[in-house]
Design a protein around this motif. Structure first.
Motif, PDB file in Angstrom:
ATOM      1  N   ILE A  87       8.452   5.470  -6.488  1.00 36.04           N
ATOM      2  CA  ILE A  87       8.642   4.068  -6.830  1.00 36.04           C
ATOM      3  C   ILE A  87       7.303   3.335  -6.934  1.00 36.04           C
ATOM      4  N   ASN A  88       6.260   3.946  -6.434  1.00 33.21           N
ATOM      5  CA  ASN A  88       4.907   3.379  -6.538  1.00 33.21           C
ATOM      6  C   ASN A  88       4.794   2.007  -5.885  1.00 33.21           C
ATOM      7  N   ILE A  89       5.579   1.797  -4.825  1.00 34.69           N
ATOM      8  CA  ILE A  89       5.493   0.577  -4.035  1.00 34.69           C
ATOM      9  C   ILE A  89       5.602   0.952  -2.559  1.00 34.69           C
ATOM     10  N   ALA A  90       4.675   0.500  -1.760  1.00 36.76           N
ATOM     11  CA  ALA A  90       4.813   0.569  -0.307  1.00 36.76           C
ATOM     12  C   ALA A  90       5.431  -0.755   0.129  1.00 36.76           C
ATOM     13  N   ASP A 121       4.312   1.105   5.890  1.00 33.75           N
ATOM     14  CA  ASP A 121       4.404   2.118   4.851  1.00 33.75           C
ATOM     15  C   ASP A 121       3.064   2.559   4.269  1.00 33.75           C
ATOM     16  N   LEU A 122       1.960   2.080   4.807  1.00 37.51           N
ATOM     17  CA  LEU A 122       0.654   2.573   4.392  1.00 37.51           C
ATOM     18  C   LEU A 122      -0.338   2.368   5.524  1.00 37.51           C
ATOM     19  N   LYS A 123      -1.363   3.200   5.521  1.00 34.49           N
ATOM     20  CA  LYS A 123      -2.333   3.180   6.612  1.00 34.49           C
ATOM     21  C   LYS A 123      -3.158   1.897   6.610  1.00 34.49           C
ATOM     22  N   ASN A 124      -3.771   1.596   5.475  1.00 38.94           N
ATOM     23  CA  ASN A 124      -4.707   0.467   5.408  1.00 38.94           C
ATOM     24  C   ASN A 124      -4.061  -0.711   4.690  1.00 38.94           C
ATOM     25  N   TRP A 125      -3.065  -1.309   5.290  1.00 40.17           N
ATOM     26  CA  TRP A 125      -2.334  -2.375   4.602  1.00 40.17           C
ATOM     27  C   TRP A 125      -3.172  -3.638   4.438  1.00 40.17           C
ATOM     28  N   ARG A 126      -4.022  -3.940   5.392  1.00 43.55           N
ATOM     29  CA  ARG A 126      -4.816  -5.177   5.291  1.00 43.55           C
ATOM     30  C   ARG A 126      -5.718  -5.168   4.062  1.00 43.55           C
ATOM     31  N   LEU A 137       1.262  -5.155  -3.771  1.00 53.15           N
ATOM     32  CA  LEU A 137       1.173  -6.556  -4.166  1.00 53.15           C
ATOM     33  C   LEU A 137       2.411  -7.321  -3.701  1.00 53.15           C
ATOM     34  N   PRO A 138       2.273  -8.594  -3.402  1.00 56.55           N
ATOM     35  CA  PRO A 138       3.428  -9.376  -2.939  1.00 56.55           C
ATOM     36  C   PRO A 138       4.611  -9.334  -3.903  1.00 56.55           C
ATOM     37  N   GLU A 139       4.326  -9.365  -5.215  1.00 56.83           N
ATOM     38  CA  GLU A 139       5.415  -9.358  -6.191  1.00 56.83           C
ATOM     39  C   GLU A 139       6.183  -8.034  -6.164  1.00 56.83           C
ATOM     40  N   GLU A 140       5.457  -6.932  -5.971  1.00 57.13           N
ATOM     41  CA  GLU A 140       6.105  -5.616  -5.920  1.00 57.13           C
ATOM     42  C   GLU A 140       6.951  -5.490  -4.661  1.00 57.13           C
ATOM     43  N   ARG A 141       6.396  -5.909  -3.557  1.00 55.62           N
ATOM     44  CA  ARG A 141       7.120  -5.829  -2.288  1.00 55.62           C
ATOM     45  C   ARG A 141       8.344  -6.734  -2.307  1.00 55.62           C
ATOM     46  N   ALA A 142       8.225  -7.891  -2.966  1.00 59.84           N
ATOM     47  CA  ALA A 142       9.364  -8.809  -3.079  1.00 59.84           C
ATOM     48  C   ALA A 142      10.482  -8.180  -3.907  1.00 59.84           C
ATOM     49  N   ASN A 160      -6.715  11.450  -3.636  1.00 56.33           N
ATOM     50  CA  ASN A 160      -7.593  12.624  -3.669  1.00 56.33           C
ATOM     51  C   ASN A 160      -9.038  12.267  -3.337  1.00 56.33           C
ATOM     52  N   ARG A 161      -9.293  10.985  -3.146  1.00 57.71           N
ATOM     53  CA  ARG A 161     -10.643  10.548  -2.808  1.00 57.71           C
ATOM     54  C   ARG A 161     -10.913  10.687  -1.314  1.00 57.71           C
ATOM     55  N   GLY A 162     -12.159  10.963  -0.995  1.00 60.81           N
ATOM     56  CA  GLY A 162     -12.564  11.009   0.411  1.00 60.81           C
ATOM     57  C   GLY A 162     -11.773  12.030   1.212  1.00 60.81           C
ATOM     58  N   GLN A 163     -11.445  11.652   2.435  1.00 59.31           N
ATOM     59  CA  GLN A 163     -10.717  12.534   3.348  1.00 59.31           C
ATOM     60  C   GLN A 163      -9.330  11.958   3.660  1.00 59.31           C
ATOM     61  N   ALA A 164      -8.681  11.394   2.626  1.00 62.14           N
ATOM     62  CA  ALA A 164      -7.400  10.721   2.832  1.00 62.14           C
ATOM     63  C   ALA A 164      -6.358  11.660   3.435  1.00 62.14           C
ATOM     64  N   TRP A 165      -6.247  12.872   2.888  1.00 63.17           N
ATOM     65  CA  TRP A 165      -5.250  13.816   3.405  1.00 63.17           C
ATOM     66  C   TRP A 165      -5.616  14.254   4.825  1.00 63.17           C
ATOM     67  N   ALA A 166      -6.852  14.620   5.036  1.00 60.25           N
ATOM     68  CA  ALA A 166      -7.279  15.113   6.350  1.00 60.25           C
ATOM     69  C   ALA A 166      -7.086  14.068   7.436  1.00 60.25           C
ATOM     70  N   ASN A 167      -7.262  12.796   7.076  1.00 57.97           N
ATOM     71  CA  ASN A 167      -7.147  11.712   8.058  1.00 57.97           C
ATOM     72  C   ASN A 167      -5.805  10.986   7.999  1.00 57.97           C
ATOM     73  N   ASN A 168      -4.894  11.503   7.193  1.00 60.68           N
ATOM     74  CA  ASN A 168      -3.567  10.903   7.016  1.00 60.68           C
ATOM     75  C   ASN A 168      -3.662   9.427   6.624  1.00 60.68           C
ATOM     76  N   VAL A 169      -4.582   9.133   5.715  1.00 60.17           N
ATOM     77  CA  VAL A 169      -4.683   7.780   5.161  1.00 60.17           C
ATOM     78  C   VAL A 169      -3.761   7.743   3.936  1.00 60.17           C
ATOM     79  N   GLY A 170      -2.470   7.564   4.207  1.00 62.74           N
ATOM     80  CA  GLY A 170      -1.479   7.711   3.167  1.00 62.74           C
ATOM     81  C   GLY A 170      -0.661   6.469   2.896  1.00 62.74           C
ATOM     82  N   TRP A 171       0.256   6.638   1.945  1.00 58.92           N
ATOM     83  CA  TRP A 171       1.207   5.616   1.534  1.00 58.92           C
ATOM     84  C   TRP A 171       2.600   6.238   1.469  1.00 58.92           C
TER      85      TRP A 171
END
Length: 267
Positions: free
Chosen positions: A157-160, A165-170, A179-184, A216-227
């Protein structure tokens, strides 16, 4: 039990080379929705029409190597619909709906399982506006469908939806996917349409264990920086049959992980 899986493949040939087929066989899946086939009909013939005893139905994009969705099922649908009636997005291969109509079935006489791939807006403003158009057009389609039958919408769905639902929400509040519109839109689908986010119904407090996509950037998988971008959204009548949920992470077939939910009914 009825086992239903959703997986964004990021290319069906790539996923197959990474072990998708034997894994699907071992999982004893009854139905699997896949997204981002990145293949044309000719690429699928003779190799991917069937997986793990399930027969496939595909909606490929007109553009080569782009998008495309499919549904694999052990049970033969009574009908299959390709697209939801809007050429801009139907040409991109984003929607396939398998219908299982059984008038004599006491519990689920009319059931649809939909594999859908929502647009991503991460590549720029033009695609973000296309995503907003998709959401605006897709909502009334789901509303009409809900009035007619039970369904499970599965896919990327490409929306958290929420902060959990995501690591770095801030740091992502101004980025596509959060985005607020997507979440709404998601909130409206749940609160007004009455659709059930089945994973959240079963496991309301899942955080990092619920993520289904990693950059696929950085160490997202290794550090579980996911969505959490992959969902099963169901009408209440069928959501009540959901029993267990799991996100498979022992192997990687793509940049997404398979989401599997077991329901206590049979087709």
């Amino acid at each position: 039990m009825f086992r239903l899986t959703s997986l964004n493949l990021n290319g069906i040939r790539s996923a197959a080379n990474k072990g998708l087929l034997p894994w699907a066989e071992s999982m004893q899946i009854d139905c699997m929705g896949v997204q981002e086939l990145k293949a044309q009909a000719g690429d699928l013939e003779g190799r991917f029409e069937q997986i793990a005893g399930m027969h496939g139905h595909f909606h490929c994009a007109q553009k080569k190597g782009y998008s495309g969705v499919g549904i694999y099922s052990r049970h033969k649908p009574t009908a299959v619909n390709f697209g939801f009636g809007h050429p801009e997005f139907d040409d991109e291969g984003r929607y396939v709906e398998a219908r299982f109509d059984r008038p004599g079935h006491k519990t689920l006489p009319r059931l649809s399982i939909i594999s859908c791939y929502f647009p991503s807006g991460s590549s720029g403003e033009e695609r973000q506006q296309a995503k907003f158009r998709f959401l605006e057009l897709f909502y009334p389609h789901l509303s009409k469908l809900r009035d007619e039958r039970e369904f499970i919408l599965i896919g990327d769905i490409n929306i958290a939806h929420q902060q959990i639902d995501l690591k770095n929400w801030r740091s992502n509040q101004k980025n596509s996917g959060f985005l607020p519109e997507e979440r709404a839109w998601m909130t409206r689908a749940i609160d007004e349409l009455g659709l059930v986010d089945v994973h959240r119904r079963l496991r309301p407090h899942d955080g990092g264990e619920a993520y289904t996509w990693w950059s696929n950037r950085g160490q997202a998988w290794a550090n579980n920086v996911g969505w959490r971008l992959d969902y099963q959204l169901a009408t209440p009548g069928i959501a009540a049959h959901a029993k267990t949920v799991s996100v498979y992470k022992e192997q990687r077939f793509s940049d997404h992980a398979p989401l599997t939910i077991d329901y206590d009914f049979t087709l």
